[in-house]
Design a protein around this motif. Structure first.
Motif, PDB file in Angstrom:
ATOM      1  N   MET A   1       0.835  -1.200   0.000  1.00 16.08           N
ATOM      2  CA  MET A   1       0.000   0.000   0.000  1.00 16.08           C
ATOM      3  C   MET A   1       0.870   1.249   0.000  1.00 16.08           C
ATOM      4  N   HIS A   2       0.422   2.233  -0.753  1.00 17.52           N
ATOM      5  CA  HIS A   2       1.097   3.524  -0.728  1.00 17.52           C
ATOM      6  C   HIS A   2       0.455   4.401   0.335  1.00 17.52           C
ATOM      7  N   ILE A   3       1.275   4.958   1.202  1.00 17.07           N
ATOM      8  CA  ILE A   3       0.804   5.895   2.220  1.00 17.07           C
ATOM      9  C   ILE A   3       1.412   7.262   1.925  1.00 17.07           C
ATOM     10  N   GLY A   4       0.537   8.237   1.708  1.00 22.76           N
ATOM     11  CA  GLY A   4       1.030   9.563   1.376  1.00 22.76           C
ATOM     12  C   GLY A   4       1.309  10.430   2.588  1.00 22.76           C
ATOM     13  N   LYS A   5       0.589  10.162   3.686  1.00 28.26           N
ATOM     14  CA  LYS A   5       0.742  11.010   4.875  1.00 28.26           C
ATOM     15  C   LYS A   5       0.295  10.254   6.110  1.00 28.26           C
TER      16      LYS A   5
ATOM     17  N   SER B   1      -7.909   6.532   2.143  1.00 34.35           N
ATOM     18  CA  SER B   1      -7.359   5.182   2.233  1.00 34.35           C
ATOM     19  C   SER B   1      -5.855   5.148   2.045  1.00 34.35           C
ATOM     20  N   ASP B   2      -5.273   6.266   1.577  1.00 33.04           N
ATOM     21  CA  ASP B   2      -3.823   6.332   1.388  1.00 33.04           C
ATOM     22  C   ASP B   2      -3.137   7.108   2.514  1.00 33.04           C
ATOM     23  N   GLU B   3      -3.841   7.226   3.647  1.00 37.32           N
ATOM     24  CA  GLU B   3      -3.277   7.888   4.823  1.00 37.32           C
ATOM     25  C   GLU B   3      -3.138   6.877   5.960  1.00 37.32           C
ATOM     26  N   LEU B   4      -2.378   7.266   6.962  1.00 39.64           N
ATOM     27  CA  LEU B   4      -2.234   6.456   8.179  1.00 39.64           C
ATOM     28  C   LEU B   4      -2.611   7.310   9.374  1.00 39.64           C
TER      29      LEU B   4
ATOM     30  N   PHE C   1     -13.149  11.064  27.127  1.00 37.31           N
ATOM     31  CA  PHE C   1     -12.877  12.373  26.528  1.00 37.31           C
ATOM     32  C   PHE C   1     -12.279  12.228  25.133  1.00 37.31           C
ATOM     33  N   VAL C   2     -11.416  11.247  24.948  1.00 34.66           N
ATOM     34  CA  VAL C   2     -10.772  11.041  23.647  1.00 34.66           C
ATOM     35  C   VAL C   2     -11.816  10.788  22.574  1.00 34.66           C
ATOM     36  N   TRP C   3     -12.762   9.891  22.871  1.00 34.33           N
ATOM     37  CA  TRP C   3     -13.776   9.555  21.869  1.00 34.33           C
ATOM     38  C   TRP C   3     -14.724  10.724  21.627  1.00 34.33           C
ATOM     39  N   GLU C   4     -14.987  11.501  22.642  1.00 35.84           N
ATOM     40  CA  GLU C   4     -15.829  12.687  22.467  1.00 35.84           C
ATOM     41  C   GLU C   4     -15.173  13.680  21.505  1.00 35.84           C
ATOM     42  N   GLN C   5     -13.863  13.849  21.641  1.00 35.62           N
ATOM     43  CA  GLN C   5     -13.154  14.797  20.788  1.00 35.62           C
ATOM     44  C   GLN C   5     -12.985  14.283  19.364  1.00 35.62           C
ATOM     45  N   LEU C   6     -13.082  12.982  19.172  1.00 31.16           N
ATOM     46  CA  LEU C   6     -12.858  12.400  17.845  1.00 31.16           C
ATOM     47  C   LEU C   6     -14.158  12.042  17.131  1.00 31.16           C
ATOM     48  N   GLU C   7     -15.286  12.543  17.622  1.00 33.44           N
ATOM     49  CA  GLU C   7     -16.572  12.208  17.013  1.00 33.44           C
ATOM     50  C   GLU C   7     -16.637  12.620  15.541  1.00 33.44           C
ATOM     51  N   GLY C   8     -15.924  13.674  15.172  1.00 30.12           N
ATOM     52  CA  GLY C   8     -15.949  14.153  13.791  1.00 30.12           C
ATOM     53  C   GLY C   8     -14.868  13.569  12.913  1.00 30.12           C
ATOM     54  N   VAL C   9     -14.131  12.593  13.412  1.00 31.19           N
ATOM     55  CA  VAL C   9     -13.039  11.977  12.648  1.00 31.19           C
ATOM     56  C   VAL C   9     -13.547  10.679  12.026  1.00 31.19           C
ATOM     57  N   ARG C  10     -13.376  10.557  10.721  1.00 32.02           N
ATOM     58  CA  ARG C  10     -13.838   9.372  10.006  1.00 32.02           C
ATOM     59  C   ARG C  10     -12.764   8.896   9.032  1.00 32.02           C
ATOM     60  N   GLY C  11     -12.743   7.590   8.830  1.00 34.66           N
ATOM     61  CA  GLY C  11     -11.834   7.007   7.866  1.00 34.66           C
ATOM     62  C   GLY C  11     -12.599   6.402   6.708  1.00 34.66           C
ATOM     63  N   ALA C  12     -11.867   6.068   5.653  1.00 36.03           N
ATOM     64  CA  ALA C  12     -12.442   5.395   4.491  1.00 36.03           C
ATOM     65  C   ALA C  12     -11.565   4.174   4.219  1.00 36.03           C
ATOM     66  N   ASN C  13     -11.737   3.153   5.075  1.00 38.04           N
ATOM     67  CA  ASN C  13     -10.820   2.007   5.075  1.00 38.04           C
ATOM     68  C   ASN C  13      -9.384   2.476   5.249  1.00 38.04           C
ATOM     69  N   THR C  14      -9.222   3.412   6.168  1.00 34.45           N
ATOM     70  CA  THR C  14      -7.924   4.030   6.437  1.00 34.45           C
ATOM     71  C   THR C  14      -7.138   3.195   7.441  1.00 34.45           C
ATOM     72  N   PRO C  15      -5.894   2.840   7.133  1.00 31.52           N
ATOM     73  CA  PRO C  15      -5.104   2.095   8.111  1.00 31.52           C
ATOM     74  C   PRO C  15      -4.846   2.916   9.368  1.00 31.52           C
ATOM     75  N   ALA C  16      -4.836   2.234  10.503  1.00 34.32           N
ATOM     76  CA  ALA C  16      -4.663   2.920  11.782  1.00 34.32           C
ATOM     77  C   ALA C  16      -3.812   2.084  12.723  1.00 34.32           C
TER      78      ALA C  16
ATOM     79  N   SER D   1      -3.404  -4.277  -0.494  1.00 36.71           N
ATOM     80  CA  SER D   1      -4.549  -3.419  -0.200  1.00 36.71           C
ATOM     81  C   SER D   1      -4.888  -3.568   1.271  1.00 36.71           C
ATOM     82  N   ILE D   2      -5.843  -2.789   1.740  1.00 33.15           N
ATOM     83  CA  ILE D   2      -6.225  -2.851   3.145  1.00 33.15           C
ATOM     84  C   ILE D   2      -6.826  -4.210   3.490  1.00 33.15           C
ATOM     85  N   ALA D   3      -7.268  -4.950   2.482  1.00 35.62           N
ATOM     86  CA  ALA D   3      -7.809  -6.297   2.720  1.00 35.62           C
ATOM     87  C   ALA D   3      -6.735  -7.244   3.247  1.00 35.62           C
ATOM     88  N   ASP D   4      -5.477  -6.876   3.051  1.00 32.80           N
ATOM     89  CA  ASP D   4      -4.366  -7.701   3.518  1.00 32.80           C
ATOM     90  C   ASP D   4      -3.941  -7.365   4.950  1.00 32.80           C
TER      91      ASP D   4
END
Length: 255
Positions: A1-5, A49-52, A67-82, A156-159
């Protein structure tokens, strides 16, 4: 996978989680942005999907602070590796990695790595006072390089690897009392400016909003007058309870 950022999001009361987050950053070969999770810096962003995404936070009573989850309510991924980094005070990380992975999954991320990292206990600071050591931080940086290699080897992220973290979901850590303020307080406002939860009013820095307070002890650590502290009976009770349960030499666990 290519990760740009890569983006590192961290919450850190007494700076030990921040040390691990910064060390992990050094081991990544990508363009990297580091952001502290604070009440006044709530994020609203979708990651591609090309971010980490790397999430680093302390373990409070077996879980990441709500508190962490409250602050991250607006953060979403698109099959983004984490990557999930749970930092704990030499007892046990309990349910934290399971919870972090599940919460990230619900938000559209896919866990590709995780670590349970030992640090000085935030409340009983005589426990593992030297952690993280330089060796701990080097290990975190090396693990970041390992994760980068893992991603490079995935078509791919499937791996992505599968993990079976211990613990159970649905609980929360304990609600501890807010620090006390002594007459030594000169109302300089240092604690109010640095409180990540916004629990200390700028116009009344000798007070604390107990409902907002996370007992992260940032205010205790930064007070120039040593005017903030937890109740002594609580500290003594916590020290006695933890003494047979902690291992200051415990190894970090990398997944």
């Amino acid at each position: 996978m290519h990760i740009g950022k890569a983006t590192i999001l961290y919450f850190s009361g007494t700076k030990t989680t921040e040390k691990y987050a910064q060390a992990f950053t050094k081991g990544l070969p990508f363009e990297t942005e580091v952001k502290e999770i604070r009440h006044d810096a709530q994020l609203a962003r979708e990651f591609g999907s090309d971010e980490l995404l790397v999430l680093a936070c302390p373990v409070f009573g077996g879980y990441a602070p709500a508190f962490v989850w409250e602050q991250l309510e607006g953060v979403r991924g698109a099959n983004t590796p984490a990557v999930a980094l749970a930092v704990y005070g030499a007892r046990d990380y309990d349910n934290a990695l399971l919870e972090m992975s599940a919460k990230l999954d619900e938000a559209g991320f896919v866990t590709v790595g995780a670590a349970a990292l030992v640090a000085r206990h935030s409340i009983v600071q005589s426990i593992a006072p030297e952690r993280p050591t330089n060796a701990d931080l080097d290990e975190a940086a090396a693990f970041a390089a390992t994760v980068a290699e893992r991603l490079a080897g995935m078509g791919s992220i499937a791996d992505a690897p599968s993990f079976a973290f211990k613990g159970e979901l649905g609980g929360t850590g304990p609600k501890n009392p807010a620090p006390l303020v002594s007459d030594d307080c000169v109302e300089c406002g240092t604690c109010a400016r640095q409180c990540p939860a916004g629990a200390i009013p700028a116009d009344e820095p000798n007070t604390t909003d107990a409902e907002k307070c996370l007992t992260c002890l940032r205010c205790v650590a930064v007070c120039p007058m040593s005017a903030r502290s937890l109740p002594q009976p609580m500290l003594e009770g916590a020290a006695a309870m933890l003494a047979p349960l902690v291992d200051p030499e415990k190894a970090n666990e990398l997944f």
